[in-house]
Design an enzyme around this catalytic site. Sequence first.
Site, PDB file in Angstrom:
ATOM      1  N   TYR A  59       0.781  -1.228  -0.079  1.00  0.00           N
ATOM      2  CA  TYR A  59       0.093  -0.051   0.154  1.00  0.00           C
ATOM      3  C   TYR A  59       0.847   1.310   0.019  1.00  0.00           C
ATOM      4  O   TYR A  59       0.740   1.957  -0.728  1.00  0.00           O
ATOM      5  CB  TYR A  59      -0.527  -0.008   1.119  1.00  0.00           C
ATOM      6  CG  TYR A  59      -1.749   1.151   1.639  1.00  0.00           C
ATOM      7  CD1 TYR A  59      -3.039   1.199   0.446  1.00  0.00           C
ATOM      8  CD2 TYR A  59      -1.240   2.161   2.464  1.00  0.00           C
ATOM      9  CE1 TYR A  59      -3.913   2.374   0.551  1.00  0.00           C
ATOM     10  CE2 TYR A  59      -2.458   3.319   2.781  1.00  0.00           C
ATOM     11  CZ  TYR A  59      -3.740   3.023   1.368  1.00  0.00           C
ATOM     12  OH  TYR A  59      -4.875   3.961   1.729  1.00  0.00           O
ATOM     13  N   GLU A  99       4.189   1.679  -0.645  1.00  0.00           N
ATOM     14  CA  GLU A  99       5.281   1.814  -1.654  1.00  0.00           C
ATOM     15  C   GLU A  99       4.256   2.117  -3.251  1.00  0.00           C
ATOM     16  O   GLU A  99       4.083   2.580  -3.916  1.00  0.00           O
ATOM     17  CB  GLU A  99       6.013   1.040  -1.909  1.00  0.00           C
ATOM     18  CG  GLU A  99       6.839   0.344  -0.990  1.00  0.00           C
ATOM     19  CD  GLU A  99       7.628   2.107  -0.833  1.00  0.00           C
ATOM     20  OE1 GLU A  99       7.472   2.929  -0.915  1.00  0.00           O
ATOM     21  OE2 GLU A  99       9.198   1.928   0.205  1.00  0.00           O
ATOM     22  N   ARG A 147     -10.833  -1.559  10.340  1.00  0.00           N
ATOM     23  CA  ARG A 147     -10.591  -0.173  10.994  1.00  0.00           C
ATOM     24  C   ARG A 147     -10.537   0.205  12.723  1.00  0.00           C
ATOM     25  O   ARG A 147     -11.887  -0.109  12.373  1.00  0.00           O
ATOM     26  CB  ARG A 147     -10.122   0.668  10.308  1.00  0.00           C
ATOM     27  CG  ARG A 147      -9.504   1.043   8.693  1.00  0.00           C
ATOM     28  CD  ARG A 147      -9.737   2.252   7.408  1.00  0.00           C
ATOM     29  NE  ARG A 147     -10.885   1.812   6.536  1.00  0.00           N
ATOM     30  CZ  ARG A 147     -10.593   2.420   5.670  1.00  0.00           C
ATOM     31  NH1 ARG A 147     -10.164   4.098   5.746  1.00  0.00           N
ATOM     32  NH2 ARG A 147     -11.542   2.377   5.168  1.00  0.00           N
ATOM     33  N   PHE A 202     -14.179   0.276  17.096  1.00  0.00           N
ATOM     34  CA  PHE A 202     -14.216   0.032  18.053  1.00  0.00           C
ATOM     35  C   PHE A 202     -16.078   0.288  18.121  1.00  0.00           C
ATOM     36  O   PHE A 202     -16.605  -0.117  19.048  1.00  0.00           O
ATOM     37  CB  PHE A 202     -13.700   1.075  18.804  1.00  0.00           C
ATOM     38  CG  PHE A 202     -12.512   1.299  19.245  1.00  0.00           C
ATOM     39  CD1 PHE A 202     -11.778   0.010  18.773  1.00  0.00           C
ATOM     40  CD2 PHE A 202     -11.972   2.266  19.533  1.00  0.00           C
ATOM     41  CE1 PHE A 202     -10.603  -0.168  19.096  1.00  0.00           C
ATOM     42  CE2 PHE A 202      -9.786   2.119  19.844  1.00  0.00           C
ATOM     43  CZ  PHE A 202      -9.644   0.891  19.984  1.00  0.00           C
ATOM     44  N   GLN A 212       2.802   7.322  15.761  1.00  0.00           N
ATOM     45  CA  GLN A 212       1.843   8.627  15.800  1.00  0.00           C
ATOM     46  C   GLN A 212       2.392   9.377  14.341  1.00  0.00           C
ATOM     47  O   GLN A 212       2.170   9.016  13.554  1.00  0.00           O
ATOM     48  CB  GLN A 212       2.939  10.006  17.472  1.00  0.00           C
ATOM     49  CG  GLN A 212       3.873   9.569  16.069  1.00  0.00           C
ATOM     50  CD  GLN A 212       4.873  10.702  17.203  1.00  0.00           C
ATOM     51  OE1 GLN A 212       4.324  11.063  18.613  1.00  0.00           O
ATOM     52  NE2 GLN A 212       5.860  11.120  17.102  1.00  0.00           N
ATOM     53  N   GLN A 261      -0.631   4.776  21.349  1.00  0.00           N
ATOM     54  CA  GLN A 261      -0.554   5.201  19.913  1.00  0.00           C
ATOM     55  C   GLN A 261      -1.996   5.924  19.178  1.00  0.00           C
ATOM     56  O   GLN A 261      -2.565   5.881  19.464  1.00  0.00           O
ATOM     57  CB  GLN A 261       0.147   4.150  19.022  1.00  0.00           C
ATOM     58  CG  GLN A 261      -1.890   3.396  18.187  1.00  0.00           C
ATOM     59  CD  GLN A 261      -1.410   2.079  18.949  1.00  0.00           C
ATOM     60  OE1 GLN A 261      -1.561   1.854  20.480  1.00  0.00           O
ATOM     61  NE2 GLN A 261      -2.119   1.084  18.498  1.00  0.00           N
TER      62      GLN A 261
HETATM   63  P1  NAD Z   1     -12.783   1.637  -0.148  1.00  0.00           P
HETATM   64  O1  NAD Z   1     -12.153   0.295   0.353  1.00  0.00           O
HETATM   65  O2  NAD Z   1     -13.898   2.109   0.800  1.00  0.00           O
HETATM   66  O3  NAD Z   1     -12.970   2.107  -1.209  1.00  0.00           O
HETATM   67  C1  NAD Z   1     -11.860   2.012  -2.510  1.00  0.00           C
HETATM   68  C2  NAD Z   1     -12.614   1.714  -3.571  1.00  0.00           C
HETATM   69  O4  NAD Z   1     -11.982   1.336  -4.587  1.00  0.00           O
HETATM   70  C3  NAD Z   1     -14.197   0.621  -2.973  1.00  0.00           C
HETATM   71  O5  NAD Z   1     -15.309   0.928  -4.080  1.00  0.00           O
HETATM   72  C4  NAD Z   1     -12.913  -0.525  -4.467  1.00  0.00           C
HETATM   73  O6  NAD Z   1     -13.976  -1.761  -4.691  1.00  0.00           O
HETATM   74  C5  NAD Z   1     -12.648  -0.126  -5.273  1.00  0.00           C
HETATM   75  N1  NAD Z   1     -11.324  -0.057  -5.189  1.00  0.00           N
HETATM   76  C6  NAD Z   1     -10.275  -1.716  -5.525  1.00  0.00           C
HETATM   77  N2  NAD Z   1      -9.739  -1.346  -6.311  1.00  0.00           N
HETATM   78  C7  NAD Z   1     -10.113  -1.523  -7.263  1.00  0.00           C
HETATM   79  C8  NAD Z   1      -9.591  -1.677  -8.541  1.00  0.00           C
HETATM   80  N3  NAD Z   1      -8.527  -2.157  -9.124  1.00  0.00           N
HETATM   81  N4  NAD Z   1     -10.220  -0.705  -9.309  1.00  0.00           N
HETATM   82  C9  NAD Z   1     -11.450  -0.242  -9.321  1.00  0.00           C
HETATM   83  N5  NAD Z   1     -11.733  -0.334  -8.110  1.00  0.00           N
HETATM   84  C10 NAD Z   1     -11.239  -0.502  -7.111  1.00  0.00           C
HETATM   85  O7  NAD Z   1     -11.663   3.000   0.586  1.00  0.00           O
HETATM   86  P2  NAD Z   1     -11.756   4.381   1.100  1.00  0.00           P
HETATM   87  O8  NAD Z   1     -11.436   4.454   2.831  1.00  0.00           O
HETATM   88  O9  NAD Z   1     -12.710   5.163   0.405  1.00  0.00           O
HETATM   89  O10 NAD Z   1     -10.537   5.360   0.516  1.00  0.00           O
HETATM   90  C11 NAD Z   1     -10.456   5.808  -1.114  1.00  0.00           C
HETATM   91  C12 NAD Z   1      -9.370   6.074  -1.492  1.00  0.00           C
HETATM   92  O11 NAD Z   1      -8.625   6.802  -0.390  1.00  0.00           O
HETATM   93  C13 NAD Z   1      -8.492   5.340  -1.074  1.00  0.00           C
HETATM   94  O12 NAD Z   1      -7.677   5.488  -2.154  1.00  0.00           O
HETATM   95  C14 NAD Z   1      -7.380   5.166  -0.322  1.00  0.00           C
HETATM   96  O13 NAD Z   1      -6.259   5.046  -0.081  1.00  0.00           O
HETATM   97  C15 NAD Z   1      -7.118   6.884   0.449  1.00  0.00           C
HETATM   98  N6  NAD Z   1      -7.097   6.909   1.117  1.00  0.00           N
HETATM   99  C16 NAD Z   1      -8.523   6.087   2.072  1.00  0.00           C
HETATM  100  C17 NAD Z   1      -8.130   7.207   3.473  1.00  0.00           C
HETATM  101  C18 NAD Z   1      -8.903   7.354   4.875  1.00  0.00           C
HETATM  102  O14 NAD Z   1      -8.834   7.123   5.608  1.00  0.00           O
HETATM  103  N7  NAD Z   1     -10.373   6.344   4.568  1.00  0.00           N
HETATM  104  C19 NAD Z   1      -6.934   7.395   4.008  1.00  0.00           C
HETATM  105  C20 NAD Z   1      -5.920   7.622   3.454  1.00  0.00           C
HETATM  106  C21 NAD Z   1      -5.970   7.149   2.353  1.00  0.00           C
HETATM  107  N1  UDP Z   2      -6.346  -0.614  16.421  1.00  0.00           N
HETATM  108  C1  UDP Z   2      -6.505  -0.466  17.904  1.00  0.00           C
HETATM  109  N2  UDP Z   2      -7.807  -1.700  17.349  1.00  0.00           N
HETATM  110  C2  UDP Z   2      -8.529  -2.108  16.810  1.00  0.00           C
HETATM  111  C3  UDP Z   2      -7.908  -1.447  15.436  1.00  0.00           C
HETATM  112  C4  UDP Z   2      -6.673  -0.641  14.627  1.00  0.00           C
HETATM  113  O1  UDP Z   2      -6.342  -0.565  18.259  1.00  0.00           O
HETATM  114  O2  UDP Z   2      -9.456  -3.121  16.398  1.00  0.00           O
HETATM  115  C5  UDP Z   2      -5.324   0.816  16.619  1.00  0.00           C
HETATM  116  C6  UDP Z   2      -4.315   0.102  15.034  1.00  0.00           C
HETATM  117  O3  UDP Z   2      -2.972  -0.834  15.370  1.00  0.00           O
HETATM  118  C7  UDP Z   2      -4.050   1.109  14.878  1.00  0.00           C
HETATM  119  C8  UDP Z   2      -4.550   2.732  15.250  1.00  0.00           C
HETATM  120  O4  UDP Z   2      -5.601   1.608  15.679  1.00  0.00           O
HETATM  121  O5  UDP Z   2      -2.781   2.159  15.532  1.00  0.00           O
HETATM  122  C9  UDP Z   2      -5.303   3.116  13.458  1.00  0.00           C
HETATM  123  O6  UDP Z   2      -5.267   1.290  12.784  1.00  0.00           O
HETATM  124  P1  UDP Z   2      -6.261   1.457  11.805  1.00  0.00           P
HETATM  125  O7  UDP Z   2      -5.813   0.131  11.069  1.00  0.00           O
HETATM  126  O8  UDP Z   2      -7.557   2.415  11.340  1.00  0.00           O
HETATM  127  O9  UDP Z   2      -5.285   2.636  10.715  1.00  0.00           O
HETATM  128  P2  UDP Z   2      -4.175   3.187  10.357  1.00  0.00           P
HETATM  129  O10 UDP Z   2      -3.110   2.687  10.783  1.00  0.00           O
HETATM  130  O11 UDP Z   2      -3.556   3.227   8.802  1.00  0.00           O
HETATM  131  O12 UDP Z   2      -4.079   4.349  10.723  1.00  0.00           O
END
Ligand code: NAD
Ligand code: UDP
Length: 318
Positions: A151, A153, A192, A197, A282, A215
Site C-alpha cells: 500500500y 510504496e 479500521r 471500536f 503517531q 499510539q
Molecule cells: P474503500 O475501500 O471504501 O474504497 C476503495 C474503493 O476502490 C472500493 O469501492 C473498491 O471496490 C475500489 N477498488 C479497489 N481496487 C480497485 C480496482 N483495482 N479497480 C477499481 N476499483 C477498485 O476505501 P476508502 O476509505 O473510501 O478510500 C478511498 C481512497 O482514499 C483510497 O485510494 C485510499 O487509499 C484513500 N485513503 C483513504 C483513507 C481513509 O481514512 N479512508 C486514508 C488515506 C487514503
Molecule cells: N487499532 C486498534 N484496534 C483495532 C484496530 C486498530 O487499536 O481494533 C489501532 C491500530 O493498531 C492503529 C490505529 O488503531 O494503531 C489505527 O488503525 P487503522 O487500521 O484504523 O488505521 P492506520 O493504522 O492505517 O492508521
Amino acid sequence: MPRVYDSRKRILVTGGAGFLGSHLIDRLLGQGHEVLCADNLFTGTKRNIEHLHSHPRFEFIRHDVTFPLYVEVDEIYNLACPASPIHYQHDPVQTTKTSVHGAINMLGLAKRLKCRILQASTSEVYGDPSVHPQPESYWGNVNPIGTRSCYDEGKRCAETLFFDYHRQHGLEIKVARIFNTYGPRMHPSDGRVVSNFVIQALKGEPITLYGDGSQTRSFCYVDDLIEGFIRLMATPAEITGPINLGNPVEFTMRELAELVIAETKSKSTMTTRPLPQDDPKQRKPDIALAKKHLGWEPKIGLRDGLKSTVAYFRDLDV
Ligand code: NAD
Ligand code: UDP
Ligand code: UDP
C-alpha cells in the site's frame, strides 16, 4: 438552488462505490455534475450507491482500473484502492497493481482528454514518521519490504507517476494526502479502528486495543474531507499538491475507545492485542498548506462525527 448548465461537468470517480468515493459522488451530483463511477466492487458495495440507482446524472460501470479505460470525461478523481490494512494485505500484489497500473491508466486517460486528475494519496507515504506533525515536505520513513509496503510504496509510486506526467506531459494534477477519515459507509469488516471500536461497543464486546493503546491518530470526519477534495480540485493549475487533508486533533487509541464507549453508552471493557507490524506510533497532519491554498480546515470534531457514525452502524445492525 438554480443550476448553471455550462458549468456542469462529466466527472469520473474511480473507487466510487467505496466509503469516500460514494460521499464524493453525492456531493458532485448535488452540485449538478454528471458522475461516472468506475469500481470493481472489491471493497466497495452497491449498497453505498444504491440510492443513486435511478439518478439521471449517475452511471456505474464495474471496472478494474488495472485495465485501460476509454471514456470521455472532464475531470477525474482517482480513489480506487483498498484502504484498510486487512483489505490491502489480502492480495498485496493486486494492491500494488491497483495503485501503480491504476495510476498509469487513469493518467493515460487524463493525458488523452487533457483533463484534470486528482489522486487520493495517503498519510501512509510518511510511513512510521520521525517528524511530527507531518508536513508535506517530509519524505517519510517507509519500510519497502514490510506487510504495509504494498500500500505505502504503491501510493508513493503513484505520486511519482502523477508528478512525472505533470512534468513530462504538462498534465494538471492534484495530489491529496489523506489522513485517517471516518464516518457513515465505512466498511463494517475492514478492521479500521473507528469501525471496529463502534461495532464492538454496540455489541457490548471487549474493545480491542492493539499494543498498549498509546499510539495516536488524528481522525477527520468524511464531510470535512470531501470539502477538501472539492476545494483542491478547483485550485489554479499551479497548485499540484501534495497537500495534507486531515484533522490535526490527535487522540490515543485508548482515548478513542473511551469516547466510543461514552457515545454508545456501552458496557464494553477494553482488552489488548499484539501491535501489528510497522504500525505507526503517531500520526498528525500539518495542514498549513491546506489552510493557505484551500482556505480549508476541518469543522467537525470527533464527538460530533462519532454520533452519525454510531447511528449508521446501529442502523446497519452488524
Ligand atoms: P474503500 O475501500 O471504501 O474504497 C476503495 C474503493 O476502490 C472500493 O469501492 C473498491 O471496490 C475500489 N477498488 C479497489 N481496487 C480497485 C480496482 N483495482 N479497480 C477499481 N476499483 C477498485 O476505501 P476508502 O476509505 O473510501 O478510500 C478511498 C481512497 O482514499 C483510497 O485510494 C485510499 O487509499 C484513500 N485513503 C483513504 C483513507 C481513509 O481514512 N479512508 C486514508 C488515506 C487514503
Ligand atoms: N487499532 C486498534 N484496534 C483495532 C484496530 C486498530 O487499536 O481494533 C489501532 C491500530 O493498531 C492503529 C490505529 O488503531 O494503531 C489505527 O488503525 P487503522 O487500521 O484504523 O488505521 P492506520 O493504522 O492505517 O492508521
Ligand atoms: N489509457 C487508458 N485510457 C485512455 C488512454 C490511455 O486507459 O483513454 C491507458 C493506456 O492503456 C496506457 C496508459 O493509459 O497503457 C498510459 O497511457 P500513455 O498514453 O501515457 O502511455 P502509452 O499508451 O504511450 O504507453
